[in-house]
Scaffold this motif. Sequence first.
Motif, short mmCIF file in Angstrom:
data_model
loop_
_atom_site.label_atom_id
_atom_site.label_comp_id
_atom_site.label_asym_id
_atom_site.label_seq_id
_atom_site.Cartn_x
_atom_site.Cartn_y
_atom_site.Cartn_z
N ASN A 11 -79.73 56.30 54.87
CA ASN A 11 -79.70 55.60 56.16
C ASN A 11 -80.21 56.44 57.33
OD1 ASN A 11 -78.78 53.11 55.18
ND2 ASN A 11 -76.68 53.87 55.15
N ARG A 12 -81.09 57.39 57.05
CA ARG A 12 -81.74 58.18 58.10
C ARG A 12 -83.07 57.52 58.44
NH1 ARG A 12 -80.59 63.33 54.73
NH2 ARG A 12 -82.35 62.39 53.72
N ILE B 52 -88.14 50.11 64.42
CA ILE B 52 -88.42 51.47 64.84
C ILE B 52 -88.97 52.22 63.64
CG2 ILE B 52 -87.45 53.61 65.76
CD1 ILE B 52 -85.19 51.77 66.96
N GLY B 53 -90.21 52.70 63.77
CA GLY B 53 -90.87 53.42 62.69
C GLY B 53 -91.32 54.79 63.16
N CYS B 54 -90.43 55.51 63.83
CA CYS B 54 -90.78 56.81 64.42
C CYS B 54 -90.27 57.99 63.61
CB CYS B 54 -90.20 56.92 65.83
SG CYS B 54 -90.79 55.69 66.98
N GLY B 55 -89.45 57.74 62.62
CA GLY B 55 -88.88 58.83 61.86
C GLY B 55 -87.63 59.38 62.51
N LYS C 90 -79.72 48.69 61.33
CA LYS C 90 -79.42 49.07 62.71
C LYS C 90 -78.98 50.52 62.68
CE LYS C 90 -78.28 44.62 64.64
NZ LYS C 90 -79.46 44.50 65.45
N ILE C 91 -79.43 51.29 63.67
CA ILE C 91 -79.03 52.71 63.74
C ILE C 91 -78.52 52.98 65.14
CG2 ILE C 91 -80.63 53.50 61.95
CD1 ILE C 91 -82.35 54.63 64.32
N LYS C 92 -77.75 54.05 65.26
CA LYS C 92 -77.27 54.49 66.56
C LYS C 92 -78.26 55.51 67.12
CE LYS C 92 -73.12 56.40 68.73
NZ LYS C 92 -73.20 55.70 69.95
N ILE C 93 -78.75 55.23 68.31
CA ILE C 93 -79.71 56.14 68.95
C ILE C 93 -78.98 56.91 70.04
CG2 ILE C 93 -81.83 56.28 70.26
CD1 ILE C 93 -82.47 55.13 67.60
N HIS D 32 -80.68 42.62 69.87
CA HIS D 32 -80.02 42.37 68.58
C HIS D 32 -81.04 42.34 67.43
CE1 HIS D 32 -76.15 41.73 70.42
NE2 HIS D 32 -76.71 40.92 71.29
N LYS D 33 -82.31 42.33 67.74
CA LYS D 33 -83.36 42.26 66.72
C LYS D 33 -83.85 43.65 66.29
CE LYS D 33 -85.22 37.91 68.54
NZ LYS D 33 -86.42 37.27 69.11
N VAL D 34 -83.32 44.71 66.90
CA VAL D 34 -83.82 46.06 66.66
C VAL D 34 -83.20 46.66 65.40
CG1 VAL D 34 -84.00 48.41 67.59
CG2 VAL D 34 -84.20 46.44 69.13
N VAL D 35 -84.09 47.14 64.52
CA VAL D 35 -83.69 47.85 63.30
C VAL D 35 -84.64 49.03 63.12
CG1 VAL D 35 -82.71 45.83 62.13
CG2 VAL D 35 -85.13 46.33 61.88
N ALA D 36 -84.30 49.90 62.22
CA ALA D 36 -85.15 51.05 61.92
C ALA D 36 -85.44 51.08 60.42
CB ALA D 36 -84.47 52.35 62.34
N ILE D 37 -86.58 51.64 60.09
CA ILE D 37 -86.90 51.90 58.68
C ILE D 37 -86.06 53.11 58.29
CG2 ILE D 37 -88.69 52.41 56.99
CD1 ILE D 37 -90.74 51.51 59.18
#
Length: 174
Positions: free
Chosen positions: A152-153, A113-116, A171-174, A142-147
């Motif tokens: 860790n924001r 996820i590269g959306c900010g 991994k982040i909580k959405i 399980h492959k989802v991560v964020a930049i």
Amino acid sequence: MKVETHTIKNEVFLSDDRQNRYLLQRTWGSENQAIVAVITLKPVSVSGVENDLTTMLIQNHVVEMGYQGYLVANLVSGIDSSKKLSETLLDRETEDELLKEVLNKKEVQQIIIGCGSVVTQKGFAQERLKEILSLLTKTNQHKVVAIVDDDNRPIHPLVPSIRNQPWTLKKIKI
């Protein structure tokens, strides 16, 4: 002297009127090699040849990470910059069908996820990301991560502090 030749295959999935870019995929190397999917906000253009700064930075980081290609999916596919993000989601059914197919490919080793930070705030972007993530199989969820930044924001690939640094992925909580 040594000459290196590299061939990059560009595939752009567009609407008939060229107002929506559903997906950009670039691969190099042989077929069925590991690639990464990057989810960004929206495309800047429909061209598969032109590089905006975000696409260039994504490609450079993907090469550094050792992948043989990437695909860029977006929260919305419309390229009209005069409209709000939510107004550029015109063809949800087509977008979702394609996203479900490509994000669940076995070659996709990571979904980034590269959306900010917009995806951590209540509103259209967060809801749309949840919709997209619900299209994933359990394995690919399980492959989802964020930049992320040092706190860790979630951050966007254009953030100056990470443009030339390796991405920190969590991994982040959405």
